[in-house]
Design a protein around this motif. Structure first.
Motif, PDB file in Angstrom:
ATOM      1  N   THR A 126       0.832  -1.203   0.000  1.00  0.00           N
ATOM      2  CA  THR A 126       0.000   0.000   0.000  1.00  0.00           C
ATOM      3  C   THR A 126       0.866   1.251   0.000  1.00  0.00           C
ATOM      4  O   THR A 126       0.605   2.210  -0.743  1.00  0.00           O
ATOM      5  N   SER A 127       1.919   1.249   0.819  1.00  0.00           N
ATOM      6  CA  SER A 127       2.830   2.397   0.855  1.00  0.00           C
ATOM      7  C   SER A 127       3.566   2.554  -0.467  1.00  0.00           C
ATOM      8  O   SER A 127       3.746   3.672  -0.964  1.00  0.00           O
ATOM      9  N   VAL A 128       4.001   1.441  -1.047  1.00  0.00           N
ATOM     10  CA  VAL A 128       4.703   1.501  -2.334  1.00  0.00           C
ATOM     11  C   VAL A 128       3.786   2.081  -3.407  1.00  0.00           C
ATOM     12  O   VAL A 128       4.200   2.933  -4.209  1.00  0.00           O
ATOM     13  N   LEU A 129       2.536   1.636  -3.426  1.00  0.00           N
ATOM     14  CA  LEU A 129       1.588   2.151  -4.416  1.00  0.00           C
ATOM     15  C   LEU A 129       1.410   3.656  -4.262  1.00  0.00           C
ATOM     16  O   LEU A 129       1.430   4.402  -5.250  1.00  0.00           O
ATOM     17  N   LEU A 150      -6.649  -8.348   6.754  1.00  0.00           N
ATOM     18  CA  LEU A 150      -7.243  -7.142   6.186  1.00  0.00           C
ATOM     19  C   LEU A 150      -8.105  -6.498   7.267  1.00  0.00           C
ATOM     20  O   LEU A 150      -9.328  -6.617   7.280  1.00  0.00           O
ATOM     21  N   SER A 151      -7.447  -5.826   8.176  1.00  0.00           N
ATOM     22  CA  SER A 151      -8.132  -5.214   9.308  1.00  0.00           C
ATOM     23  C   SER A 151      -8.882  -3.964   8.861  1.00  0.00           C
ATOM     24  O   SER A 151      -8.724  -3.482   7.730  1.00  0.00           O
ATOM     25  N   VAL A 199      -9.128   0.844   5.488  1.00  0.00           N
ATOM     26  CA  VAL A 199      -9.259   2.300   5.381  1.00  0.00           C
ATOM     27  C   VAL A 199      -8.061   2.881   4.641  1.00  0.00           C
ATOM     28  O   VAL A 199      -8.210   3.723   3.745  1.00  0.00           O
ATOM     29  N   ARG A 200      -6.873   2.420   4.991  1.00  0.00           N
ATOM     30  CA  ARG A 200      -5.658   2.945   4.352  1.00  0.00           C
ATOM     31  C   ARG A 200      -5.616   2.592   2.864  1.00  0.00           C
ATOM     32  O   ARG A 200      -5.288   3.438   2.024  1.00  0.00           O
ATOM     33  N   ILE A 201      -5.947   1.347   2.530  1.00  0.00           N
ATOM     34  CA  ILE A 201      -5.966   0.947   1.120  1.00  0.00           C
ATOM     35  C   ILE A 201      -6.999   1.773   0.357  1.00  0.00           C
ATOM     36  O   ILE A 201      -6.765   2.186  -0.786  1.00  0.00           O
ATOM     37  N   SER A 202      -8.131   2.037   0.994  1.00  0.00           N
ATOM     38  CA  SER A 202      -9.173   2.845   0.353  1.00  0.00           C
ATOM     39  C   SER A 202      -8.666   4.254   0.070  1.00  0.00           C
ATOM     40  O   SER A 202      -8.919   4.817  -1.008  1.00  0.00           O
ATOM     41  N   GLU A 203      -7.956   4.831   1.025  1.00  0.00           N
ATOM     42  CA  GLU A 203      -7.416   6.182   0.843  1.00  0.00           C
ATOM     43  C   GLU A 203      -6.394   6.219  -0.290  1.00  0.00           C
ATOM     44  O   GLU A 203      -6.411   7.137  -1.124  1.00  0.00           O
ATOM     45  N   VAL A 204      -5.520   5.216  -0.331  1.00  0.00           N
ATOM     46  CA  VAL A 204      -4.490   5.178  -1.374  1.00  0.00           C
ATOM     47  C   VAL A 204      -5.122   4.936  -2.740  1.00  0.00           C
ATOM     48  O   VAL A 204      -4.721   5.542  -3.741  1.00  0.00           O
ATOM     49  N   THR A 214     -17.213   7.345   7.050  1.00  0.00           N
ATOM     50  CA  THR A 214     -16.186   8.300   6.633  1.00  0.00           C
ATOM     51  C   THR A 214     -15.517   7.876   5.329  1.00  0.00           C
ATOM     52  O   THR A 214     -15.295   8.698   4.433  1.00  0.00           O
ATOM     53  N   THR A 215     -15.219   6.586   5.204  1.00  0.00           N
ATOM     54  CA  THR A 215     -14.466   6.114   4.043  1.00  0.00           C
ATOM     55  C   THR A 215     -15.303   6.129   2.775  1.00  0.00           C
ATOM     56  O   THR A 215     -14.796   6.441   1.693  1.00  0.00           O
TER      57      THR A 215
END
Length: 376
Positions: free
Chosen positions: A121-124, A157-158, A163-168, A200-201
């Motif tokens: 996710t961070s790499v993307l 997949l917590s 949420v983080r994957i959705s934001e990215v 929110t997401t």
């Protein structure tokens, strides 16, 4: 040079490196040729004479003491400053760029854990920001494959990771990844799980119909849930109250407003057909109290009570899905037809009525967010 104490990264500060970058408060010393690949913006940066310290496109911070220095990346005193990133995210990007074949094989293998998903996710996110073209494509594809292979819920997949994957996915405009996370959120909403973050997401990832489902699910949980959920803002609560008001009026009128349809050829008496359809529709929507007992339109003999269907009186989505199921089986179920006043006066219009209910249900779901209007 800074009010913040800077540190050299333990993993990616190479003595033989030839460019120093600052992702506050961490200094990274790496190799220019590693960063200047794959069509990244660093390639153009490093070809310019007198490299500026801030990456093109990053916001300048006029209050930062770093801006008074020439920042060419030659040493710790004049690093290239990367704005808006965290050391952990940049470290993930470097981990990918410096990866050995076995590292790549591990990330692409089945059985990913939460740390692998976090890294991808961070790499993307970083690859998209700095235009590492094929790296972004690889990270997106690999992340998608792992998410597809994961069970619907679990530790890997917590809620936080989703949420983080959705934001990215939103920031990178990755439509394939957005489609996957939307499916995950839709399932969680249907199961009444993680509703606060879902509210929110879904505002972020869309579409508007999914956001409406999230608001409806939270609404049906009641005020005690709203008060206990820390992620709900004042705007959320205003919209929920607005939704309660609008849905109360809509659902109260629902039994008396059957969706219209065009009569089929062969319908002998359109007026009688419409009257029978109105009786059927009203019978389907017998009002229920909060305890699930029929309180109007037939008492214990009411259709919903007989079928033991328990929908909240404001659950417009659930009640319309119930209506679709009932109308669909009326032609083959004489008992239902009898309960509903004899069924259709004109059997040739049964299909038209069914199509009208499906279209009405779909339209209501698509426009569900309109009930939760923001009151100015």
């Amino acid at each position: 040079m800074s009010l913040v104490a800077l540190s050299r990264d333990k993993q990616y500060y190479f003595p033989e490196g030839n460019v120093v970058l600052l992702v506050s408060p961490m200094l990274f010393k790496v190799h220019r040729h590693i960063l200047a690949r794959d069509g990244s913006i660093f390639e153009n940066m490093f070809t310019l004479d007198g490299i500026a310290g801030n990456v093109p496109g990053s916001p300048e911070n006029s209050n930062s003491q770093l801006n008074v220095f020439q920042q060419d990346g030659s040493d710790d005193e004049s690093p290239i400053v990367l704005q808006g990133d965290t050391p952990s995210d940049f470290r993930c990007l470097l981990q990918c760029l410096y990866a050995l074949p076995q590292d790549i094989a591990h990330w692409m293998s089945f059985g990913a854990n939460s740390s692998d998903l976090g890294l991808l996710t961070s790499v993307l996110m970083m690859a998209h920001k700095y235009h590492f073209v094929t790296t972004e494509s690889w990270a997106s594809r690999t992340l998608l494959e792992h998410i597809h292979d994961l069970p619907p819920s679990g530790r890997i997949l917590s809620e936080h990771m989703l949420v983080r994957i959705s934001e990215v996915a939103t920031k990178s405009s990755d439509e394939a990844l957005l489609a996957v996370v939307r499916t995950r959120w839709r399932r969680l909403i249907a199961e009444n799980r993680h509703l606060g973050p879902a509210l929110t997401t879904t505002e972020l990832v869309g579409p508007r119909s999914l956001q409406g489902l999230a608001y409806l699910a939270v609404l049906l949980q009641g005020r005690s849930f709203w008060n206990a959920e820390p992620s709900l803002t004042r705007e959320h609560r205003i919209r929920l109250l607005s939704g309660f008001h609008n849905l109360t009026h809509f659902c109260a009128a629902l039994p008396d407003t059957p969706p219209p349809f065009a009569h089929r050829a062969g319908c002998a008496d359109a007026r009688k057909c419409e009257e029978s359809w109105a009786r059927i529709w009203r019978g389907v929507f017998v009002d229920l109290g909060s305890d699930g007992q029929a309180v109007r339109g037939g008492g214990e003999g009411g259709l919903e009570a007989r079928m033991q269907v328990r929908h909240h009186h404001l659950d417009v989505v659930g009640r319309l899905m119930m209506a679709i199921s009932i109308v669909n089986v009326i032609p083959a179920t004489p008992d239902l037809a009898e309960i509903l006043g004899g069924g259709f006066a004109s059997t040739v219009c049964e299909g038209a009525a069914m199509d009208a209910v499906v279209a009405f249900s779909r339209k209501t779901q698509d426009e569900l967010m309109d009930f939760f209007e923001d009151v100015v």
